[in-house]
Design an enzyme around this catalytic site. Structure first.
Site, PDB file in Angstrom:
ATOM      1  N   LYS A 204       0.679  -0.905  -0.259  1.00  0.00           N
ATOM      2  CA  LYS A 204      -0.287  -0.046  -0.120  1.00  0.00           C
ATOM      3  C   LYS A 204       0.937   1.329  -0.178  1.00  0.00           C
ATOM      4  O   LYS A 204       0.857   2.372  -0.953  1.00  0.00           O
ATOM      5  CB  LYS A 204      -0.611   0.247   1.002  1.00  0.00           C
ATOM      6  N   GLU A 210      10.875  -4.906   4.601  1.00  0.00           N
ATOM      7  CA  GLU A 210      10.361  -6.304   3.990  1.00  0.00           C
ATOM      8  C   GLU A 210       9.931  -5.881   2.270  1.00  0.00           C
ATOM      9  O   GLU A 210      11.059  -6.515   1.375  1.00  0.00           O
ATOM     10  CB  GLU A 210       9.749  -6.888   4.217  1.00  0.00           C
ATOM     11  N   GLY A 265      -4.574  -1.359   5.423  1.00  0.00           N
ATOM     12  CA  GLY A 265      -3.389  -2.666   4.751  1.00  0.00           C
ATOM     13  C   GLY A 265      -4.221  -4.260   5.304  1.00  0.00           C
ATOM     14  O   GLY A 265      -4.451  -4.794   4.846  1.00  0.00           O
ATOM     15  N   ARG A 266      -4.763  -4.280   6.681  1.00  0.00           N
ATOM     16  CA  ARG A 266      -4.942  -5.415   7.135  1.00  0.00           C
ATOM     17  C   ARG A 266      -6.666  -5.957   6.446  1.00  0.00           C
ATOM     18  O   ARG A 266      -7.560  -7.075   7.189  1.00  0.00           O
ATOM     19  CB  ARG A 266      -4.871  -5.560   8.287  1.00  0.00           C
ATOM     20  N   GLU A 351      -2.853  -6.141  15.097  1.00  0.00           N
ATOM     21  CA  GLU A 351      -2.942  -4.886  14.945  1.00  0.00           C
ATOM     22  C   GLU A 351      -4.004  -3.868  14.823  1.00  0.00           C
ATOM     23  O   GLU A 351      -4.174  -2.747  15.316  1.00  0.00           O
ATOM     24  CB  GLU A 351      -2.916  -4.703  13.422  1.00  0.00           C
ATOM     25  N   HIS A 382      -3.614 -31.756  19.885  1.00  0.00           N
ATOM     26  CA  HIS A 382      -2.001 -33.148  19.895  1.00  0.00           C
ATOM     27  C   HIS A 382      -0.994 -32.283  20.187  1.00  0.00           C
ATOM     28  O   HIS A 382       0.009 -32.384  20.303  1.00  0.00           O
ATOM     29  CB  HIS A 382      -1.443 -33.748  18.559  1.00  0.00           C
ATOM     30  N   LYS A 511      10.759  -0.673  13.572  1.00  0.00           N
ATOM     31  CA  LYS A 511      11.100   0.016  12.279  1.00  0.00           C
ATOM     32  C   LYS A 511      12.029   1.132  12.072  1.00  0.00           C
ATOM     33  O   LYS A 511      13.004   1.282  10.872  1.00  0.00           O
ATOM     34  CB  LYS A 511       9.827   0.739  11.129  1.00  0.00           C
TER      35      LYS A 511
HETATM   36  O1  F6P Z   1       3.312  -3.494  10.068  1.00  0.00           O
HETATM   37  C1  F6P Z   1       2.698  -2.259   9.679  1.00  0.00           C
HETATM   38  C2  F6P Z   1       2.283  -2.272   8.045  1.00  0.00           C
HETATM   39  O2  F6P Z   1       1.865  -0.651   8.353  1.00  0.00           O
HETATM   40  C3  F6P Z   1       0.855  -2.835   8.087  1.00  0.00           C
HETATM   41  O3  F6P Z   1      -0.321  -2.257   8.483  1.00  0.00           O
HETATM   42  C4  F6P Z   1       0.816  -2.818   6.628  1.00  0.00           C
HETATM   43  O4  F6P Z   1      -0.622  -4.608   6.254  1.00  0.00           O
HETATM   44  C5  F6P Z   1       1.985  -4.002   6.405  1.00  0.00           C
HETATM   45  O5  F6P Z   1       3.202  -3.417   7.394  1.00  0.00           O
HETATM   46  C6  F6P Z   1       2.337  -3.622   5.153  1.00  0.00           C
HETATM   47  O6  F6P Z   1       2.334  -2.261   4.608  1.00  0.00           O
HETATM   48  P1  F6P Z   1       2.360  -1.842   2.881  1.00  0.00           P
HETATM   49  O7  F6P Z   1       1.803  -2.561   2.260  1.00  0.00           O
HETATM   50  O8  F6P Z   1       2.090  -0.801   2.852  1.00  0.00           O
HETATM   51  O9  F6P Z   1       3.833  -2.112   2.899  1.00  0.00           O
END
Ligand code: F6P
Length: 548
Positions: A204, A210, A265-266, A351, A382, A511
């Site tokens: 987003k 990452e 995002g979620r 979150e 289990h 971060k």
């Molecule tokens: O870890 C925080 C966060 O902002 C989440 O809320 C989000 O889903 C994720 O990182 C990924 O964010 P993006 O889609 O902006 O890469």
């Protein structure tokens, strides 16, 4: 309104719980008192059935909780969300994931228009990939899709793609990479051919470390393995609300699918973030997923509070967290296809509800979101169910069962699955008394002294709360409803706790610190800039590196 932990009604609920508790009320007793308890404490929609009779609550409890919902103006809050009000006050954003799957006459038509246009673009793209019209740099069709994203740009689409494996369109194979550990990306790439691989960079913000690292690694791999630089656009598409950043990364603007600030995002798997779902299963399945969610959206908007499934589930979560003393919630889907559902819910719930101040920044007076965890049944039986049955913590559990199997030839085995699902919630409720355990041991021929000692270990307290959700079958439609049910349940909790369920400031600090530590790990100077532990860890890594 008053901070919930302070209101008179809140105190009334506290007293009500203490009365139930001190009277030694048991779930089994509640079923004896009301032979129709199952009917009185269950709800159904077109796609989901909820049995909430195995929770320690009476009609009075439910009435008090519904009164709490009214006191917190829950109905107004639901209407405000569907109207597109800026409920995400700390980011000044609307909260309109419902517009991704439901036409909202009450909201500005721009939202539904943007959604319809994007769905059409997705449809065209999926058709081109499936027909083989979309080709890689050597003119071969795409056979592998690798989604690069994390959090909401990974967990939702990965969970749904896995759940709908039955509908995957061959020969396409879909992978999800999220972890900045290069092992994740490398192990996925080892299964791919650059000529026939399509990468979806899903972010987003397009500024998540990452995703950035993994996308850059994927691009290097593509070039190093013979990929044609001039045809990168055939292999990299993006989904993002930050088009300039996606472009700056080198994504062709024609290959950028939009996302909007008004979708968290979620809550975004219903948007173009769901592109890997649509590629894996086809657009018809993706639309069925949206339709299922829309059914739940309409139910949430229109059903009266007492018959409203997300409302009841949200209020039960409040009851367990704030009055019964639970601080964790188990999610137990009795479906291998749903094995990623608990991980998806962890982000959705924790979150959203892992906050300690209210919408106005005032400290909360009551506990907020519990720890959410779980795994697919029967596997969990289990490993961790022992703690559910005999541990010292109160852990409400949501059991999720699927009535009809997708494998009719294995119907009898499926009956074992359902039997285990129901027997676990039954065991949690009924438990086993010491006397029962003793009688069993004696009947098996144990001598009395040993039997008396063992009986104490075999006693199971019971009276542990659970919900059971039933889907008639696992399909895109029922899954859509199930996910939307939990989204709305989280919203209900946030209204009662008066917190903003749509921001996540807590993840920012890590971060920021991570960037400084990365620089320190990569430089040769003695590390003294941080606290003693961090300096020590960095120095130790450097030393080990030098002696390797
Ligand atoms: O870890 C925080 C966060 O902002 C989440 O809320 C989000 O889903 C994720 O990182 C990924 O964010 P993006 O889609 O902006 O890469």
């Amino acid at each position: 309104m008053t901070n919930p932990g302070r209101s008179r009604l809140w105190q009334k609920l506290e007293t009500h719980y203490l009365n139930l508790h001190s009277a030694g009320t048991t779930l089994s007793q509640l079923f004896c008192d009301d032979p129709q308890r199952f009917e009185h404490f269950s709800l159904t929609t077109d796609t989901v059935f909820l049995d909430y009779s195995k929770n320690l609550l009476t009609r009075e409890t439910r009435d008090l909780l519904l009164e709490l919902a009214r006191e917190c103006s829950l109905s107004d809050a639901i209407r405000a969300m569907y109207r597109g009000e800026r409920l995400n006050n700390t980011e000044n954003r609307e909260v309109l994931h419902v517009a991704l799957r439901t036409t909202l006459p009450e909201a500005d038509p721009q939202y539904n228009a943007a959604v319809a246009a994007t769905l059409q673009r997705m449809e065209g793209f999926v058709a081109r990939v499936h027909s083989g019209e979309w080709k890689g740099y050597t003119d071969k069709p795409i056979t592998t899709v690798i989604n690069i994203g994390i959090g909401g740009s990974d967990l939702g689409p990965a969970m749904v793609t896995e759940a709908l494996r039955h509908w995957h369109v061959p020969p396409l194979r879909t992978h999800f990479t999220s972890n900045v550990d290069p092992a994740h990306m490398r192990s996925t790439l080892a299964q791919a051919d650059p000529q026939t691989t399509l990468f979806i960079i899903a972010s987003k913000s397009f500024s998540t470390l990452e995703t950035h690292q993994n996308a850059a690694l994927a691009r290097r791999w593509y070039i190093e393995n013979g990929g044609d630089e001039s045809k990168v656009s055939r292999h990299f598409v993006a989904v993002s609300a930050n088009v300039p950043k996606a472009q700056a990364f080198g994504i062709d603007p024609d290959n950028i699918f939009p996302l909007w600030d008004w979708v968290g995002g979620r809550y975004s798997l219903w948007s173009a973030i769901g592109l890997p779902i649509a590629l894996a299963c086809g657009m018809a399945q993706f639309r069925a997923l949206l339709e299922g969610a829309s059914l739940m959206d309409q139910h949430f908007r229109d059903a009266p509070l007492e018959a409203n499934m997300p409302v009841i589930m949200g209020l039960l979560a409040v009851w367990h967290t704030n009055f019964c003393g639970a601080s964790s919630q188990a999610i137990l889907p009795y479906s291998q296809a749903l094995h990623l559902f608990p991980a998806f819910l962890q982000q959705l719930e924790m979150e959203s509800l892992g906050k300690s101040v209210d919408r106005h920044g005032e400290p909360l007076r009551a506990a907020s979101g519990p720890v959410v965890w779980g795994s697919a049944g029967t596997n969990g039986q289990h490993s961790f169910h022992q703690l559910l049955h005999q541990g010292t913590h109160l852990i409400p559990a949501d059991f999720i069962g699927i009535v009809r199997t997708l494998y009719p030839q294995d119907e009898d085995q499926h009956a074992h699955l359902l039997a285990n699902c129901f027997s676990q919630s039954q065991a949690l409720m009924q438990g086993k008394s010491e006397d029962e355990a003793l009688a069993e041991l004696l009947a098996r021929g144990r001598d009395e002294t040993t039997a008396r000692v063992l009986a104490r270990h075999k006693r199971i307290a019971g009276n542990k709360p659970s919900n059971t959700l039933l889907l008639p079958e696992l399909s895109a439609r029922t899954l859509g409803s199930l996910i939307a049910l939990y989204e709305h349940k989280v919203f209900v909790e946030s209204v009662i706790w008066q917190l903003n369920a749509f921001d996540q400031w807590g993840v920012e600090l890590g971060k920021q610190l991570g960037e400084r530590l990365h620089a320190a790990l990569r430089c040769a100077e003695p590390c003294t800039a941080f606290d003693g532990s961090t300096n020590g860890l960095i120095t130790r890594c450097r030393n080990l590196d030098e002696h390797a």
